[in-house]
Design a protein around this motif. Sequence first.
Motif, mmCIF file in Angstrom:
data_model
loop_
_atom_site.group_PDB
_atom_site.id
_atom_site.type_symbol
_atom_site.label_atom_id
_atom_site.label_comp_id
_atom_site.label_asym_id
_atom_site.label_seq_id
_atom_site.Cartn_x
_atom_site.Cartn_y
_atom_site.Cartn_z
ATOM 1 N N ARG A 123 11.277 -4.938 3.451
ATOM 2 C CA ARG A 123 9.966 -5.104 4.092
ATOM 3 C C ARG A 123 9.325 -3.745 4.348
ATOM 4 O O ARG A 123 8.128 -3.565 4.177
ATOM 5 C CB ARG A 123 10.102 -5.882 5.398
ATOM 6 N N PRO B 253 7.485 -9.636 9.953
ATOM 7 C CA PRO B 253 6.576 -9.325 8.853
ATOM 8 C C PRO B 253 5.225 -8.845 9.389
ATOM 9 O O PRO B 253 4.693 -9.433 10.325
ATOM 10 C CB PRO B 253 6.421 -10.667 8.122
ATOM 11 N N MET B 254 4.707 -7.762 8.835
ATOM 12 C CA MET B 254 3.382 -7.279 9.225
ATOM 13 C C MET B 254 2.835 -6.403 8.112
ATOM 14 O O MET B 254 3.563 -5.950 7.238
ATOM 15 C CB MET B 254 3.454 -6.474 10.523
ATOM 16 N N THR B 255 1.525 -6.202 8.156
ATOM 17 C CA THR B 255 0.882 -5.318 7.189
ATOM 18 C C THR B 255 0.266 -4.183 7.969
ATOM 19 O O THR B 255 -0.391 -4.411 8.986
ATOM 20 C CB THR B 255 -0.215 -6.074 6.425
ATOM 21 N N ILE B 256 0.495 -2.955 7.530
ATOM 22 C CA ILE B 256 -0.108 -1.812 8.197
ATOM 23 C C ILE B 256 -1.488 -1.595 7.590
ATOM 24 O O ILE B 256 -1.602 -1.397 6.377
ATOM 25 C CB ILE B 256 0.777 -0.556 8.024
ATOM 26 N N PRO B 257 -2.548 -1.672 8.417
ATOM 27 C CA PRO B 257 -3.904 -1.513 7.867
ATOM 28 C C PRO B 257 -4.055 -0.183 7.115
ATOM 29 O O PRO B 257 -3.518 0.842 7.550
ATOM 30 C CB PRO B 257 -4.791 -1.549 9.105
ATOM 31 N N THR B 258 -4.751 -0.242 6.005
ATOM 32 C CA THR B 258 -4.939 0.941 5.153
ATOM 33 C C THR B 258 -5.946 1.900 5.782
ATOM 34 O O THR B 258 -6.959 1.480 6.319
ATOM 35 C CB THR B 258 -5.468 0.480 3.784
ATOM 36 N N ARG C 132 1.994 7.052 1.713
ATOM 37 C CA ARG C 132 2.763 6.904 2.942
ATOM 38 C C ARG C 132 4.181 7.452 2.789
ATOM 39 O O ARG C 132 4.742 7.429 1.696
ATOM 40 C CB ARG C 132 2.842 5.425 3.341
ATOM 41 N N ARG D 287 -6.897 5.930 1.594
ATOM 42 C CA ARG D 287 -5.593 5.402 1.231
ATOM 43 C C ARG D 287 -4.529 6.479 0.919
ATOM 44 O O ARG D 287 -4.013 6.569 -0.203
ATOM 45 C CB ARG D 287 -5.767 4.499 0.004
ATOM 46 N N ASP E 279 4.092 0.783 0.756
ATOM 47 C CA ASP E 279 3.127 0.721 -0.338
ATOM 48 C C ASP E 279 3.386 1.790 -1.404
ATOM 49 O O ASP E 279 2.477 2.523 -1.788
ATOM 50 C CB ASP E 279 1.728 0.902 0.297
ATOM 51 N N SER F 225 7.813 -2.449 1.267
ATOM 52 C CA SER F 225 6.503 -3.019 0.950
ATOM 53 C C SER F 225 5.426 -2.499 1.906
ATOM 54 O O SER F 225 4.303 -2.232 1.497
ATOM 55 C CB SER F 225 6.585 -4.550 0.863
ATOM 56 N N MET F 226 5.783 -2.281 3.177
ATOM 57 C CA MET F 226 4.802 -1.721 4.123
ATOM 58 C C MET F 226 4.409 -0.294 3.733
ATOM 59 O O MET F 226 3.305 0.155 4.027
ATOM 60 C CB MET F 226 5.380 -1.697 5.545
#
Length: 317
Positions: A177, A142-147, A154, A151, A183, A180-181
């Motif tokens: 996942r 799990p990770m979030t890609i910084p915006t 993607r 914005r 967005d 969701s990454m």
Amino acid sequence: MDARLARIAPAPAGNSFAEALLMGFARTPKEIACKYFYDETGSRLFDRICDLPEYYQTRTERALLQRYAPEIAALMGPDVEIVEFGAGSLRKVRPLLDRLKNPRAYTPVDISGDHLADMVRTLAADYAGLVVRPLVADFTLPMTIPTLLGRPRRAGFFTGSTIGNFKPDAAVALLRRMRSMLDGGGLLVGVDLVKDPGRLHAAYNDTAGITAAFNKNLLVRANRELGADFDPDAFAHYAPYNASARRIEMYLVSLRRQSVTVGDQRFEFAQGEPVHTEDSYKYTTESFREMAARAGFSPRAVWTDPERLLSIHWLES
Ligand code: AVJ
């Protein structure tokens, strides 16, 4: 361009080669996760696999991406940030970058930081003005890609049939996942197809023995990095196609009864005992679209070559 490497989502406990090997060897059958193939030697062996006459995947996918890049770029639309999962050598994305209208950024995500830094330098030299934002991360965690500023929308790029290395439930979870990454953005995925078992078998049992060396490199790596004492010649490369599960299964089979030391632990191997090292699932275009739908995507376009060896899917969020 900004080629600073951002290291995000550091590996949690249980995710180093040492821990993975000790945990995997405690199971029956013993196993080593396939992501550990790709140290420097393993990455070089994999590059040689890609050039093998029996291994149709790489050249077929390259040709498809080349041929359909204009269509793919049109579906992705203008002003997108391309996020590539498991970017490797950053070569496959080029035809797409060449065709995209005003790409806002290219974000390659890869677990191998040194390799990524080298590859980013090469790419950036050819794409002056493109914002390249490499992320060193294990995209299976799990990770979030910084915006990015502004914005941008993607679009994901996940080729090489890597999705085939995951069991179907894990593949659905991974696609979820990624969704969701991304967005709200879509995902381009390369998927190897179900085909003549003989052709599949040949692709993982090449006559030059490169796939065997790639498989055994796990043992060589354990010797070097973990102070293990494997004799790679005491194990056989075994890669049958399991037609009912629609997957290639890869094993290292102990050729004799032997005991091996890894760090301060001893492991016994019976004669003929397998160590599972990889699954490579194959899909029909329909079965992959169903899986993508289970992950919440709306499957749209699919492209395949005339021999129907490999597929590329465009999934919308
Ligand atoms: C990198 C997942 C595409 O399943 O074909 C090649 C790796 N393993 N030969 C595959 C691999 C053995 C591989 N992928």
